[in-house]
Design an enzyme around this catalytic site. Structure first.
Site, PDB file in Angstrom:
ATOM      1  N   GLY A  15       0.792  -1.219   0.000  1.00 25.04           N
ATOM      2  CA  GLY A  15       0.000   0.000   0.000  1.00 25.04           C
ATOM      3  C   GLY A  15       0.822   1.266   0.000  1.00 25.04           C
ATOM      4  N   ASP A  32      -4.905  -7.653  -8.106  1.00 23.26           N
ATOM      5  CA  ASP A  32      -4.746  -7.734  -6.652  1.00 23.26           C
ATOM      6  C   ASP A  32      -3.498  -6.923  -6.279  1.00 23.26           C
ATOM      7  OD1 ASP A  32      -5.224  -8.467  -4.098  1.00 23.26           O
ATOM      8  OD2 ASP A  32      -4.969 -10.623  -4.428  1.00 23.26           O
ATOM      9  N   LEU A  33      -3.721  -5.717  -5.770  1.00 23.10           N
ATOM     10  CA  LEU A  33      -2.652  -4.733  -5.567  1.00 23.10           C
ATOM     11  C   LEU A  33      -1.488  -5.288  -4.731  1.00 23.10           C
ATOM     12  CD1 LEU A  33      -1.931  -1.752  -6.138  1.00 23.10           C
ATOM     13  CD2 LEU A  33      -2.919  -1.209  -3.907  1.00 23.10           C
ATOM     14  N   ASP A  34      -0.280  -5.117  -5.242  1.00 24.13           N
ATOM     15  CA  ASP A  34       0.953  -5.522  -4.546  1.00 24.13           C
ATOM     16  C   ASP A  34       1.019  -7.029  -4.302  1.00 24.13           C
ATOM     17  OD1 ASP A  34       1.621  -2.850  -4.517  1.00 24.13           O
ATOM     18  OD2 ASP A  34       0.920  -2.517  -2.479  1.00 24.13           O
ATOM     19  N   GLU A  35       0.211  -7.798  -5.054  1.00 27.34           N
ATOM     20  CA  GLU A  35       0.213  -9.252  -4.874  1.00 27.34           C
ATOM     21  C   GLU A  35       0.673  -9.973  -6.139  1.00 27.34           C
ATOM     22  OE1 GLU A  35      -0.233 -11.070  -2.254  1.00 27.34           O
ATOM     23  OE2 GLU A  35      -1.067  -9.616  -0.837  1.00 27.34           O
TER      24      GLU A  35
END
Lengths: 289, 289, 289, 289
Positions: free
Chosen positions: C205, C230-233
């Protein structure tokens, strides 16, 4: 905390004896200074003591000039080698480069975004301005000083003239591929930083990446050091390495080396400009950030 | 996937030419082998090709002996230097140590928990068993072989006798502080690993940590290499470094060095025992895990 | 060795079974190809096999088109997911940036000196051209696409239009500080690389350097990964770290982080462009140089 | 330099204000003390100041007791949190372990050769003495304290009794695989060090190596931290990482992790015992060697 004022950096070295810290810190306290950072080192081999202090001054207390004048008496009593700088005063730095411009481009970028606290007093190269066609020099004076064996003396005389005329305090050999003469090395003693593309003392001299490849080492590195008349033997400021393998050709080492060289040189120069590097004979004391 | 069976490790090198991988992999396929890992390296300088293959065999397919016999024909056709081992067959390793036992203790620990795939065929030291009073040798034969200049020949003769009599395949100089003679170095060529406590080629010879301190380097390291008659010039298997500073005394370097030495030696030995290290003239090809 | 000809890179993955290497290498041999590099990985968890082969072709032997046509039959028989590229064909890359331009400047420099094998198909920013006044774009199309919550859909539609119209094959978020929508992430799946300024999975984040400072970690890092909805995944391609201390303010971390970010992103992009990165579910197989 | 006498370590923290260094160093000078090392940190966020001073005392000058008594007045005037120790006084450390003994074996070895300045006050395990059959405990009391959910309270009560009865000042969870209750964590606050086998804050909780493998990270690490009731959230003392790849199975990570864990824990413990670690809220100030 005092109101924000200018910050000063005091560096000193002297023969070690009890009471130095007390004397220095009491002086600063009495002048209304507040210590923000302090680092010291007692070299039990050489018997010398090294110290770096960053402080600011309470509003309405002493000026920089008053502190300097007052500290001179302390310094004389303790036989100090010392320096006091206003942190906001940026040193003027002369950059020297040759054909490969990765260190030059990197230093220019870091200077532009304010990462390295310096003014660039000029750029000297034995190659013409077109070599750096894609680099924005932003009005910095560029000096094309070609050199041959026959003209080396004259060329170095001109470098020295430019250094002085431009008010330079530091010279950086940013992959400048000419060996400085003993004479120029001596004039720039303690204020000329070179980046050597090997992990010294391994692979001195020419073509260190090819030497490293031939020896089959498993890590390779770069070394930033002060220039002395003794080639590749000057006091080391910073070194770093990266892992390599049997797969890496000399060209791969050159490529991977660029990253190491530029970060090692940038660190060494920043630390020098922040008065974090103190000479200790043929070695350095580095109060790292 | 085939049912779990024994795994084999095939290593080979030869002058490079088209078709080697096809020939080798087709042979393995026809014998019912499944490739689990394969790594190769084409050295464009020397014109040599290096390969390591790990494979297992389908249940009911060829035995190790059949594969070996069949591969001999392939090897002859391609002029291969090669080796084939059952991964479960552990090599016998002779450990040599002197007063400082950090590498010895470390190798014993890793052996005990099954981390390094070896049998220890014996421990040789020029110091007495009491030096290692706190180490559990677990029934491993210990040979106290004191040595002086005058008795070096006899002592090395005894080392060689023990090496042979114990069925040893590898010798490890785990901070064994005696320089092997040219004769013994030659006998153990390619199967004797030394740990030198510097980042070679810097600081060859005696007291490297003191040399490093005197030069003022900012990183220090250790080097595992094959022993040759040319001291500290043998093919390098593995190296590592750690950051040091002006604060570190030679004694600090010795202390910090122990950690580097033991992990570098353990890695180099493990890789040798897993047939990951192939000699390439005065260098090594290391197919790392 | 064959005469120097074009080099090709073949990558493939498939359910593992015996004979894949034999089949592929025999095909290449019969077409007159010589394998220069080969790496493979057998994922025993997923049961999938991954391979990368670099080869050249003997003079007068098959053309690239012939090899491709011939290999299609092999690929179908083995149910391969595969790609074959002429190493000299450079992919077209669209760079996206925001205010901080250290990654953008670094990629441009590496591209200019030929270190990263790509053509730059365009530069997109939500900031105006003046933000990069000191950067020489060398004729590369620049697209200023400001964005607000209300206009995000239109802006992303325009990014996608530019990506397609410019013949782009890869998008790089070079510190582009806008989160891509699920829709655009899906369209760019497997060919959009982001640099996140933390050592994921720690500090996902916003403001990761401030998070790292607040937690008091002793190393900080950066992560290059493929963008997913899927953010930062997304699948991680490369990570690196540097040591920090209690002295480092969040601003110091930002400064030190720039060096990590730019080298991690440059490595990840180079490896992607050299077909060294193969997707393996939510992870990557990286055949490093 | 004064004649060699005992060395003392003074640590202190307090709200920052001008004059602290002057006051402390003047006190030491007047007592005949010579500063050998000094490090300080001014946390501008919390407004707290931290300092560590190592000094010795001129022959015939003040005793340790006199210095301590005199400094109490300084400390009260400045509202210091402080400690003063004779460097030769070794703290007593209770080691707790479970089945995996690599950290235990490593700490015992470092203790034996004098690398870590401590006395070992006892060894506690939930496994029996036979688990460590090959480790020489050298007369150190061993306490087998098996534990189940039902007996956890009694077992922890016994740990606490042993800690006190043995005069322990520090507890080390050397891969002790039981989570301490809030109650015991509170009692040991600031003097219980755990080694977590991940690079926190990534992969908290159980089986971190399996988590790291599943996420596909490219570096893995270990973290030494003070134990608090908030699991894996205690102040971090030290962390380190190593590079891994897609080839590494969870078992490979466990193997490679052992090396990281033992060196991170050993460093953290040494630094704690040398009074190099000062608590700063939920973070630490570490004056590294």
């Amino acid at each position: 905390m005092t109101a924000p004022t200018d910050q000063f950096i005091l560096t000193l070295s002297c023969p070690n004896r009890p009471g130095i810290v007390a004397r220095v810190s009491t002086f600063l306290f009495e002048k209304g200074c507040n210590i923000l950072e302090a680092q010291q080192f007692d070299d039990t081999e050489s018997g010398r003591f090294f110290m770096r202090v960053v402080f600011n001054v309470a509003t309405g207390a002493a000026t920089g000039a008053e502190i300097r004048a007052g500290f001179a008496a302390v310094a004389e009593a303790l036989a100090l080698t010392w320096g006091l700088r206003d942190k906001a005063d940026k040193r003027r730095v002369l950059l020297l480069a040759s054909k490969f411009d990765h260190c030059l481009a990197d230093l220019l970028y870091r200077w532009r975004i304010g990462e390295i606290p310096m003014e660039i007093s000029g750029i000297v190269s034995n190659h013409a301005r077109e070599t750096y066609a894609h680099l924005d020099f932003d009005g910095i004076a560029f000096h094309h000083l070609p050199v041959t064996k026959a003209t080396k003396l004259e060329q170095e005389t001109e470098i020295w003239r430019i250094f002085q005329a431009s008010g330079s305090e530091v010279a950086v050999l940013a992959r400048y591929m000419q060996v400085l003469s003993d004479g120029l090395s001596a004039k720039l003693s303690g204020r000329c930083i070179n980046i050597h593309h090997s992990f010294l003392p391994g692979f001195k001299g020419a073509k260190p990446y090819h030497q490293a490849h031939a020896r089959g080492v498993k890590l390779m590195g770069a070394t930033a050091h002060y220039v002395t008349s003794d080639l590749d033997e000057g006091p080391i400021i910073e070194q770093d390495v990266e892992r390599i393998s049997h797969q890496d050709s000399p060209e791969d080492l050159v490529r991977k080396g660029r990253d190491i060289e530029r970060r090692v040189l940038a660190r060494a120069l920043s630390w020098h400009l922040e008065d974090r590097v103190l000479l200790n004979g043929s070695k350095t004391v580095v109060f790292r950030d």
